[in-house]
Motif scaffolding. Structure first.
Motif, short mmCIF file in Angstrom:
data_model
loop_
_atom_site.label_atom_id
_atom_site.label_comp_id
_atom_site.label_asym_id
_atom_site.label_seq_id
_atom_site.Cartn_x
_atom_site.Cartn_y
_atom_site.Cartn_z
N SER A 101 1.72 -28.69 -33.29
CA SER A 101 0.56 -28.09 -32.68
C SER A 101 0.78 -26.62 -32.06
O SER A 101 0.12 -25.64 -32.21
CB SER A 101 0.36 -28.85 -31.53
OG SER A 101 0.18 -30.26 -31.58
N MET A 102 2.31 -26.74 -32.08
CA MET A 102 2.58 -25.06 -31.61
C MET A 102 2.62 -24.40 -32.99
O MET A 102 2.07 -23.07 -32.92
CB MET A 102 4.08 -25.03 -30.98
CG MET A 102 3.94 -25.33 -29.78
SD MET A 102 5.78 -25.21 -28.88
CE MET A 102 6.52 -26.60 -29.76
N PHE A 103 2.81 -24.96 -34.10
CA PHE A 103 2.83 -24.22 -35.15
C PHE A 103 1.47 -23.67 -35.66
O PHE A 103 1.12 -22.58 -35.86
CB PHE A 103 3.38 -25.05 -36.45
CG PHE A 103 3.34 -24.65 -38.04
CD1 PHE A 103 4.19 -23.55 -38.21
CD2 PHE A 103 2.37 -25.06 -38.52
CE1 PHE A 103 4.07 -23.00 -39.38
CE2 PHE A 103 2.44 -24.32 -39.99
CZ PHE A 103 3.08 -23.44 -40.22
N ILE A 104 0.61 -24.57 -35.56
CA ILE A 104 -0.87 -24.23 -35.98
C ILE A 104 -1.59 -23.47 -34.92
O ILE A 104 -2.23 -22.26 -35.65
CB ILE A 104 -1.73 -25.40 -36.22
CG1 ILE A 104 -1.99 -26.23 -35.04
CG2 ILE A 104 -1.49 -26.26 -37.38
CD1 ILE A 104 -2.88 -27.36 -34.94
N SER A 108 -0.73 -19.34 -36.66
CA SER A 108 -1.79 -18.61 -37.11
C SER A 108 -2.47 -17.36 -36.40
O SER A 108 -2.43 -16.45 -36.94
CB SER A 108 -2.97 -19.49 -37.01
OG SER A 108 -3.12 -20.25 -35.76
N ILE A 109 -2.08 -17.37 -34.78
CA ILE A 109 -2.64 -16.28 -34.09
C ILE A 109 -1.59 -15.27 -34.29
O ILE A 109 -2.04 -14.00 -34.26
CB ILE A 109 -2.70 -16.83 -32.53
CG1 ILE A 109 -3.85 -17.42 -32.28
CG2 ILE A 109 -2.88 -15.64 -31.56
CD1 ILE A 109 -4.33 -18.15 -31.12
N PRO A 131 8.78 -10.48 -31.25
CA PRO A 131 8.36 -10.67 -29.62
C PRO A 131 6.99 -11.34 -29.45
O PRO A 131 6.97 -12.18 -28.60
CB PRO A 131 8.26 -9.02 -29.10
CG PRO A 131 8.90 -8.46 -30.05
CD PRO A 131 9.19 -8.94 -31.62
N LEU A 132 6.12 -11.03 -30.49
CA LEU A 132 4.84 -11.62 -30.37
C LEU A 132 4.89 -13.12 -30.42
O LEU A 132 4.29 -13.81 -29.66
CB LEU A 132 3.97 -11.02 -31.55
CG LEU A 132 2.90 -10.08 -31.28
CD1 LEU A 132 1.88 -9.93 -32.42
CD2 LEU A 132 1.85 -10.56 -30.18
N LEU A 133 5.67 -13.73 -31.65
CA LEU A 133 5.74 -15.00 -31.75
C LEU A 133 6.41 -16.03 -30.67
O LEU A 133 6.23 -16.75 -30.14
CB LEU A 133 6.35 -15.41 -33.00
CG LEU A 133 6.78 -16.66 -33.45
CD1 LEU A 133 5.23 -17.18 -33.79
CD2 LEU A 133 7.35 -17.07 -34.73
N LEU A 230 -4.17 -13.56 -26.26
CA LEU A 230 -3.58 -14.19 -27.27
C LEU A 230 -3.02 -15.64 -26.92
O LEU A 230 -3.25 -16.67 -27.38
CB LEU A 230 -2.69 -13.41 -28.18
CG LEU A 230 -2.90 -12.12 -28.93
CD1 LEU A 230 -1.75 -11.52 -29.65
CD2 LEU A 230 -3.90 -12.46 -29.90
N ILE A 231 -2.45 -15.26 -25.69
CA ILE A 231 -1.52 -16.45 -25.19
C ILE A 231 -2.78 -17.70 -24.82
O ILE A 231 -2.64 -18.77 -25.05
CB ILE A 231 -0.84 -16.00 -24.12
CG1 ILE A 231 0.27 -15.25 -24.42
CG2 ILE A 231 -0.63 -17.26 -23.20
CD1 ILE A 231 1.09 -14.84 -23.05
#
Lengths: 265, 214
Positions: A101-104, A108-109, A131-133, A230-231
């Motif tokens: 779930s975290m991966f998708i 993707s975002i 840092p974004l990821l 985004l979060i």
């Protein structure tokens, strides 16, 4: 505007505050002094290591290295989600559900943001990508962990109700519907709260860091707004995915409630 | 093709090698010591637990029917009923008002909070919400365990009427031998994972007030 460089002495002085709290814990018999010292040591070592990794990564930009770092971050986040479950799914599902779930959601975002919104060159420029990821993973991790924990523990507590609904001829999705909705709500409340309180009660960490680092406040604010959205998007997608998959996993092909697929630790 | 619920070489967590036909309009009684697994057997019939062997309803195998549709046909009344809304009403789409009255409720019971119900009231209401769906097979797990003699009598009468009208097959699990003899034919005893036809030899299982040893 110049950045004031921190010296080891500055950090040592700050560390003495932690030591003070540990002493307090000892005299007040909170039994936390060991944990405080270990946590402080972990922060120091882990962040120094990350600093070294980022330094190497920034000077040697290659997609392969970024992917490797991203995978390690995902594995660590998956372990963390698993560790926070009171009753987690047995076997590969315990880890896989959260990690998938975290991966998708996060990946993707992050990729969407890098390619469409920020657009650095190359798009995987580590100064932006890592840092974004990291921020997305860290926050979706919270939502997913809370959502899944709610789902599994409330299914455990309300097994007679779920099975009562099955006995009355409800399909599995009807029988778990209320719990599923409450679990998703539970996972989303923290990010909603922090969006509502941002700037009034708390200055978000990333923005504070940028301002301390010498960036103009309005630039820092714009980035923080972007990050908040985004979060929120990532947490929403990730929590919904995790809770839906988890709810499905609680039932087998004959729509029986399968609490034996959970284990407590 | 045979009508009713048919079990061939049926096994679950508590029974093995059971062959049984519950024909429409027939009431099969099942008794046995506590812990012998009567409730687990009923759960397996409602497909809430896995089973071995063959289980068919009117000739249609259980695994060929979506599970929730099977459970609408094979309705289980558990010993402890579950309630998930705050008040009684929403738990059933169409409460049978005459049956409600027959069991001693007025229509405003539908507005009562579930938390206000006694265990006997819960038991009677959960039977009513099950009958309202008129399943082909009724699995009754001690349907009168929490009831006083007057209400026990009423529930027996109501089930009798329901049976005459809709001809369901019924599996009735209970401890009260007098009641089972009154309502059921045949009666089986579940001992050591097997079904044995009830006969006088099991009289030893009865305690002085006619209850199968708990």
């Amino acid at each position: 505007m110049n950045v004031v460089i921190l010296t080891p002495v500055d950090l040592a002085l700050a560390a003495s505050l932690v030591v003070l709290v540990a002493l307090l814990s000892y005299f007040m018999r909170l039994h936390l002094e060991r944990q405080i010292m270990i946590a402080a040591a972990r922060t120091t070592v882990q962040l120094l290591l990350v600093g070294l990794v980022l330094k190497a990564l920034f000077s040697y930009v290659h997609l392969g290295w970024i992917v490797l770092v991203a995978c390690i971050m995902l594995l660590a986040a998956g372990r963390e989600v698993m560790g926070r479950q009171k009753r987690r799914f047995a076997g590969i599902w315990g880890f896989g559900l959260g990690a998938f779930s975290m991966f998708i959601s996060s990946f993707s975002i992050t990729i969407l943001t890098l390619t469409v919104l920020i657009g650095p060159d190359p798009w995987y420029e580590p100064q932006y990508a890592v840092p974004l990821l990291g921020m997305l993973l860290g926050n979706t991790m919270n939502g997913i962990a809370i959502g899944l924990d709610r789902l599994t523990s409330s299914a455990w507590e309300q097994r007679t109700i779920i099975e009562g609904r099955l006995m009355m001829g409800a399909a599995w999705s009807q029988a778990i519907e209320t719990l599923r909705r409450e679990s998703i709500r539970g996972g989303l409340i923290p990010i909603l709260n922090s969006m509502a309180a941002a700037g009034l009660v708390s200055l978000p960490g990333m923005m504070t860091g940028q301002i301390l680092g010498g960036n103009p406040p309005m630039e820092a604010v714009k980035y923080q707004i972007l990050i908040m959205f985004l979060i929120a998007g990532g947490t929403g997608l990730g929590t919904v995915a995790a809770v839906w998959l988890g709810a499905r996993r609680l039932f087998d092909e004959r729509q029986r409630l399968r609490l034996d697929r959970l284990k407590s630790h | 093709m045979s009508h009713g619920l048919k079990l061939e070489a049926f096994g679950c967590r508590s029974v093995q090698e059971v062959n049984l036909l519950v024909a429409p309009g027939q009431v099969v009684g099942l008794t046995g010591p506590s812990g012998s697994g009567k409730s687990l057997f009923l759960r397996a019939l409602a497909d809430l637990d896995p089973h071995e062997g063959r289980m068919t309803l009117d000739g249609v195998a259980a695994e060929t029917v979506p599970a929730h549709q099977w459970r609408r046909q094979v309705g289980l009344l558990p010993a402890e009923s579950a309630w998930w809304f705050d008040i009684v009403g929403p738990h059933c789409d169409s409460w049978p008002l005459d049956a409600l009255q027959y069991l001693g409720f007025s229509a405003d019971v539908l507005g009562w909070p579930v938390s206000r119900l006694s265990s006997g009231e819960r038991q009677r209401l959960s039977l009513l919400r099950l009958l309202a769906r008129s399943p082909r097979i009724l699995l009754l797990d001690e349907p009168t365990a929490n009831l006083d003699p007057r209400n026990t009598d009423r529930v027996e009468q109501l089930l009798q009427r329901f049976k005459t009208k809709y001809q369901p097959g019924i599996v009735w699990v209970g401890h009260d031998m007098a009641q089972l003899k009154r309502c059921c034919d045949p009666i089986y005893v579940l001992r050591e994972r097997r079904f044995l036809p009830w006969d006088a030899r099991y009289q030893e299982l009865l305690d002085p007030i006619g209850q199968v040893n708990a």
